[in-house]
Design a protein around this motif. Structure first.
Motif, PDB file in Angstrom:
ATOM      1  N   ILE A 175       0.830  -1.194   0.000  1.00 25.76           N
ATOM      2  CA  ILE A 175       0.000   0.000   0.000  1.00 25.76           C
ATOM      3  C   ILE A 175       0.868   1.250   0.000  1.00 25.76           C
ATOM      4  O   ILE A 175       1.922   1.294   0.638  1.00 25.76           O
ATOM      5  N   LEU A 176       0.430   2.261  -0.755  1.00 25.63           N
ATOM      6  CA  LEU A 176       1.025   3.591  -0.717  1.00 25.63           C
ATOM      7  C   LEU A 176      -0.028   4.571  -0.207  1.00 25.63           C
ATOM      8  O   LEU A 176      -1.170   4.583  -0.690  1.00 25.63           O
ATOM      9  N   HIS A 177       0.373   5.402   0.740  1.00 25.77           N
ATOM     10  CA  HIS A 177      -0.524   6.385   1.326  1.00 25.77           C
ATOM     11  C   HIS A 177      -0.488   7.692   0.535  1.00 25.77           C
ATOM     12  O   HIS A 177       0.472   7.971  -0.197  1.00 25.77           O
ATOM     13  N   PRO A 178      -1.516   8.529   0.681  1.00 27.24           N
ATOM     14  CA  PRO A 178      -1.540   9.812  -0.038  1.00 27.24           C
ATOM     15  C   PRO A 178      -0.302  10.666   0.185  1.00 27.24           C
ATOM     16  O   PRO A 178       0.228  11.254  -0.764  1.00 27.24           O
ATOM     17  N   LEU A 199       3.840   5.027 -10.919  1.00 25.52           N
ATOM     18  CA  LEU A 199       3.364   4.234  -9.792  1.00 25.52           C
ATOM     19  C   LEU A 199       1.858   4.021  -9.883  1.00 25.52           C
ATOM     20  O   LEU A 199       1.360   2.900  -9.665  1.00 25.52           O
ATOM     21  N   LEU A 200       1.121   5.074 -10.187  1.00 28.17           N
ATOM     22  CA  LEU A 200      -0.335   4.962 -10.240  1.00 28.17           C
ATOM     23  C   LEU A 200      -0.785   4.042 -11.372  1.00 28.17           C
ATOM     24  O   LEU A 200      -1.835   3.392 -11.263  1.00 28.17           O
ATOM     25  N   GLU A 201      -0.002   3.977 -12.455  1.00 26.03           N
ATOM     26  CA  GLU A 201      -0.348   3.066 -13.545  1.00 26.03           C
ATOM     27  C   GLU A 201      -0.300   1.603 -13.100  1.00 26.03           C
ATOM     28  O   GLU A 201      -1.005   0.747 -13.653  1.00 26.03           O
ATOM     29  N   ARG A 202       0.519   1.304 -12.097  1.00 30.13           N
ATOM     30  CA  ARG A 202       0.660  -0.065 -11.610  1.00 30.13           C
ATOM     31  C   ARG A 202      -0.212  -0.331 -10.383  1.00 30.13           C
ATOM     32  O   ARG A 202      -0.228  -1.461  -9.889  1.00 30.13           O
ATOM     33  N   ALA A 203      -0.893   0.675  -9.884  1.00 27.99           N
ATOM     34  CA  ALA A 203      -1.618   0.556  -8.623  1.00 27.99           C
ATOM     35  C   ALA A 203      -3.121   0.442  -8.848  1.00 27.99           C
ATOM     36  O   ALA A 203      -3.653   0.862  -9.879  1.00 27.99           O
ATOM     37  N   ASP A 204      -3.795  -0.102  -7.860  1.00 26.12           N
ATOM     38  CA  ASP A 204      -5.254  -0.067  -7.793  1.00 26.12           C
ATOM     39  C   ASP A 204      -5.609   1.152  -6.953  1.00 26.12           C
ATOM     40  O   ASP A 204      -5.451   1.142  -5.727  1.00 26.12           O
ATOM     41  N   THR A 205      -6.055   2.216  -7.608  1.00 23.71           N
ATOM     42  CA  THR A 205      -6.347   3.464  -6.903  1.00 23.71           C
ATOM     43  C   THR A 205      -7.815   3.587  -6.501  1.00 23.71           C
ATOM     44  O   THR A 205      -8.213   4.621  -5.956  1.00 23.71           O
ATOM     45  N   HIS A 240     -21.466 -11.136   9.021  1.00 22.83           N
ATOM     46  CA  HIS A 240     -21.668  -9.856   8.345  1.00 22.83           C
ATOM     47  C   HIS A 240     -20.531  -9.595   7.359  1.00 22.83           C
ATOM     48  O   HIS A 240     -19.364  -9.835   7.658  1.00 22.83           O
ATOM     49  N   VAL A 241     -20.897  -9.093   6.186  1.00 17.69           N
ATOM     50  CA  VAL A 241     -19.916  -8.719   5.167  1.00 17.69           C
ATOM     51  C   VAL A 241     -20.200  -7.284   4.739  1.00 17.69           C
ATOM     52  O   VAL A 241     -21.324  -6.951   4.347  1.00 17.69           O
ATOM     53  N   MET A 242     -19.174  -6.436   4.832  1.00 18.45           N
ATOM     54  CA  MET A 242     -19.322  -5.040   4.448  1.00 18.45           C
ATOM     55  C   MET A 242     -18.387  -4.721   3.293  1.00 18.45           C
ATOM     56  O   MET A 242     -17.189  -5.018   3.359  1.00 18.45           O
ATOM     57  N   ASP A 243     -18.949  -4.138   2.263  1.00 21.37           N
ATOM     58  CA  ASP A 243     -18.175  -3.715   1.091  1.00 21.37           C
ATOM     59  C   ASP A 243     -17.729  -2.278   1.334  1.00 21.37           C
ATOM     60  O   ASP A 243     -18.557  -1.359   1.402  1.00 21.37           O
ATOM     61  N   THR A 244     -16.415  -2.071   1.463  1.00 16.95           N
ATOM     62  CA  THR A 244     -15.873  -0.760   1.829  1.00 16.95           C
ATOM     63  C   THR A 244     -15.001  -0.214   0.714  1.00 16.95           C
ATOM     64  O   THR A 244     -14.100  -0.906   0.233  1.00 16.95           O
ATOM     65  N   ALA A 245     -15.273   1.010   0.308  1.00 16.00           N
ATOM     66  CA  ALA A 245     -14.467   1.669  -0.723  1.00 16.00           C
ATOM     67  C   ALA A 245     -13.382   2.502  -0.061  1.00 16.00           C
ATOM     68  O   ALA A 245     -13.629   3.176   0.932  1.00 16.00           O
ATOM     69  N   LEU A 246     -12.183   2.457  -0.621  1.00 15.05           N
ATOM     70  CA  LEU A 246     -11.047   3.209  -0.093  1.00 15.05           C
ATOM     71  C   LEU A 246     -10.583   4.251  -1.095  1.00 15.05           C
ATOM     72  O   LEU A 246      -9.394   4.552  -1.202  1.00 15.05           O
ATOM     73  N   THR A 247     -11.534   4.804  -1.842  1.00 14.65           N
ATOM     74  CA  THR A 247     -11.206   5.816  -2.846  1.00 14.65           C
ATOM     75  C   THR A 247     -12.110   7.014  -2.673  1.00 14.65           C
ATOM     76  O   THR A 247     -13.115   6.956  -1.962  1.00 14.65           O
ATOM     77  N   ASP A 248     -11.744   8.114  -3.324  1.00 18.60           N
ATOM     78  CA  ASP A 248     -12.524   9.346  -3.296  1.00 18.60           C
ATOM     79  C   ASP A 248     -12.871   9.733  -1.861  1.00 18.60           C
ATOM     80  O   ASP A 248     -14.012  10.029  -1.531  1.00 18.60           O
ATOM     81  N   LEU A 249     -11.840   9.738  -1.022  1.00 16.77           N
ATOM     82  CA  LEU A 249     -12.025  10.117   0.367  1.00 16.77           C
ATOM     83  C   LEU A 249     -12.151  11.635   0.472  1.00 16.77           C
ATOM     84  O   LEU A 249     -11.761  12.367  -0.425  1.00 16.77           O
ATOM     85  N   ALA A 250     -12.708  12.101   1.566  1.00 18.08           N
ATOM     86  CA  ALA A 250     -12.940  13.538   1.750  1.00 18.08           C
ATOM     87  C   ALA A 250     -11.633  14.223   2.146  1.00 18.08           C
ATOM     88  O   ALA A 250     -11.452  14.662   3.282  1.00 18.08           O
ATOM     89  N   HIS A 300      -7.025   8.959  -1.920  1.00 18.65           N
ATOM     90  CA  HIS A 300      -7.341   7.534  -1.961  1.00 18.65           C
ATOM     91  C   HIS A 300      -6.153   6.755  -1.419  1.00 18.65           C
ATOM     92  O   HIS A 300      -5.025   7.262  -1.344  1.00 18.65           O
ATOM     93  N   LEU A 301      -6.408   5.522  -1.040  1.00 18.61           N
ATOM     94  CA  LEU A 301      -5.328   4.585  -0.757  1.00 18.61           C
ATOM     95  C   LEU A 301      -5.005   3.840  -2.045  1.00 18.61           C
ATOM     96  O   LEU A 301      -5.886   3.574  -2.864  1.00 18.61           O
ATOM     97  N   SER A 302      -3.750   3.495  -2.241  1.00 16.13           N
ATOM     98  CA  SER A 302      -3.309   2.843  -3.475  1.00 16.13           C
ATOM     99  C   SER A 302      -2.701   1.493  -3.136  1.00 16.13           C
ATOM    100  O   SER A 302      -1.709   1.419  -2.402  1.00 16.13           O
TER     101      SER A 302
END
Length: 535
Positions: free
Chosen positions: A53-56, A71-77, A88-98, A106-108
């Motif tokens: 993982i790469l942080h902002p 880097l971003l071309e190789r990452a899931d952004t 329980h299963v929760m679908d959590t998005a880690l993109t378009d954070l405030a 986002h996390l990459s």
């Protein structure tokens, strides 16, 4: 005070270790004019990625080095994580954070080996090759220079350079040579890594996280020798062979099946390509500098994998230190600027980054206890309390500002160096702007033409002086090779903000303060050099 001299050096800087920390350090130093050599004991580049993982903030500090797009071309952004808490299963998005003050809200998800590939190619494009299969035997601080003894297939070599930096991991040879002590302890838990193909997970599914009594188990679609990378925590099996933080003994397939079963997942192993146990410890070096020898990354601090700090912290160390070494080396090779003291500049690395490391150690240690502790309370929290609280978690995760604040903390966007000797308030103080030592947030600005991102304007080497609309131009700053002056026409006022090469504010004033600015530029070695004395 150390006297610095740059004559007859084969390099300004010897970087030992070609992981993300060493490669970023070499890039940052070279970017600011230093002659760099990078040596790496391992003969081959590939090794199983531990970091994913790469942080902002890490992407921000790498942006001026021209590697972020690659880097971003190789990452899931736009990563998504299915968090399994009991039934329980929760679908959590880690993109378009405030996060409105960064270009990377986002996390990459990206493999460490991909990060190393991008950084290595960037160095090669600048004419710097990693010397693989080259081992550091010893390094010495000689007062006015450093000396290093190397061994490779070509034989032994002694080199003379300005500085040696150990980016060579937890068992750092440079740290040993410098006589720098260590304060820390091993964890009772360990990490299990494996690359495998699994059944029972829908095609195209994102990362999976399972919380159980024995710890957390993750499945990332980032395997290097198979589709999935398994990362799990468990009580240490003991008798570990290998280095702390490095992949060690193979984990039998039956144990991996048991980990999946204990986590409550129906995923089944169809093919196991590779596995390893990774012993862990937490700790920090007693200092990050001794004379001309420095340590950075895992050589300076070790963390648990909780919150993904290791690679990110090392890269941020590197970007902090690289420009300082380059400025110090340049001032030693040429006639130094008036008022420049290399020790003040170089000591600021230890002052700034050790404080950040101590705070990060508390964060990771607390998080890892919640993730991996096998004591009664930790097991109960994951196996009982977390599933019980699962129905309210979507509402909490839906509060974008709350999630954004957590990401700010984890990604080190809140790190500041306000107590550093390099953080100077001018006269009069400038109100309503980041304080000296703070990270400069991104913003939309105008320099007389169309609007642009501030961080994009600053994505070049050196120090940047940001003038408010009505500020008087600094008299001598334009004559400095390392200084760029920008006037922000959409920022009313007469103030000035000086931004360091690592994106932190170094100096600010509310109106013209020529003496204060000149003193700060001299402090960091960026003031115009005095003219040569004519006979």
């Amino acid at each position: 005070m150390v006297a610095y001299r740059g004559r007859d050096m084969t390099a300004d800087l010897l970087v030992v270790g070609a992981g993300p920390t060493g490669l970023s350090l070499a890039l940052q130093a070279h970017h600011h004019g230093a002659r760099v050599r990078v040596v790496e004991r391992r003969p081959e580049m590939f090794r199983p990625s531990r970091a994913l993982i790469l942080h902002p903030r890490t992407l921000e500090v790498l942006r001026p080095l021209g590697v972020t797009n690659a880097l971003l071309e190789r990452a899931d952004t736009a990563p998504r994580v299915n968090l399994h808490l009991g039934t329980h299963v929760m679908d959590t998005a880690l993109t378009d954070l405030a996060l409105p003050d960064t270009a990377f809200p986002h996390l990459s998800l990206i493999r460490q080996t991909d990060v190393e590939t991008v950084l290595t190619r960037a160095l090669e494009g600048r004419g710097v090759s990693v010397e693989r299969g080259t081992e550091l035997l010893a390094a010495e601080d000689q007062g006015n220079h450093a000396r290093a003894f190397l061994r490779s297939s070509h034989g032994a070599e002694t080199i003379r350079c300005s500085f040696v930096v150990g980016c060579d991991g937890p068992d750092s040879a440079v740290r040993d040579c410098a006589g720098i002590g260590w304060r820390g302890r091993p964890y009772a838990e360990e990490v299990v890594l494996a690359d495998l193909d699994v059944g029972g997970i829908p095609p195209g599914a994102g990362a999976q996280a399972f919380a159980g009594r024995q710890g957390l188990l993750f499945l990332f679609p980032l395997g290097e020798q198979a589709t999935w990378r398994l990362l799990a925590t468990r009580a240490s099996a003991g008798h570990t062979v290998g280095s702390v933080g490095q992949p060690g003994a193979v984990v039998p397939e039956a144990e991996l099946h048991r980990l999946l079963s204990d986590a409550g997942t129906n995923a089944r192993i169809e093919r196991l390509a590779w596995s390893a146990r990774v012993p862990l410890r937490c700790g920090i070096a007693r200092r990050f500098r001794r004379g001309r020898l420095f340590v950075a990354g895992d050589a300076a601090h070790n963390y648990s994998p909780a919150t993904g700090q290791g690679m990110n912290a090392g890269i941020q160390d590197a970007v902090n230190l690289g420009w300082k070494l380059a400025f110090a080396a340049s001032n030693s090779a040429n006639r130094p600027t008036s008022g420049f003291d290399a020790d003040v500049l170089l000591d600021s690395y230890d002052e700034e980054r050790r404080a950040a490391a101590r705070r990060r150690l508390l964060l990771t240690h607390t998080s890892f206890w919640a993730e991996a502790s096998t004591d009664r309370l930790g097991s109960w929290l994951r196996a009982v309390a977390a599933p019980w609280a699962a129905p309210v978690l979507p509402a909490l995760l839906g509060r974008r500002r709350l999630v954004a604040e957590a990401v700010r903390l984890i990604s080190q966007l809140r790190v500041h160096y306000r107590r550093s000797a390099l953080s100077v308030e001018g006269t009069p103080p400038l109100r309503g702007a980041p304080r000296p030592g703070d990270r400069l947030p991104d913003a939309v600005v105008s320099t007389g033409g169309s609007s642009e991102e501030l961080h994009g304007l600053l994505a070049r080497p050196g120090v940047h002086l940001l003038l408010q609309r009505d500020a008087l131009p600094p008299a001598d700053a334009r004559a400095a090779d390392r200084v760029t002056v920008l006037r922000l026409s959409n920022s009313p006022g007469r103030g000035l903000v000086a931004v360091r090469p690592d994106g932190h504010v170094g100096f600010r004033c509310g109106a013209a303060d020529p003496a204060g600015l000149a003193g700060w530029l001299s402090l960091i070695g960026a003031a115009p050099s005095p003219p040569p004395v004519r006979p």
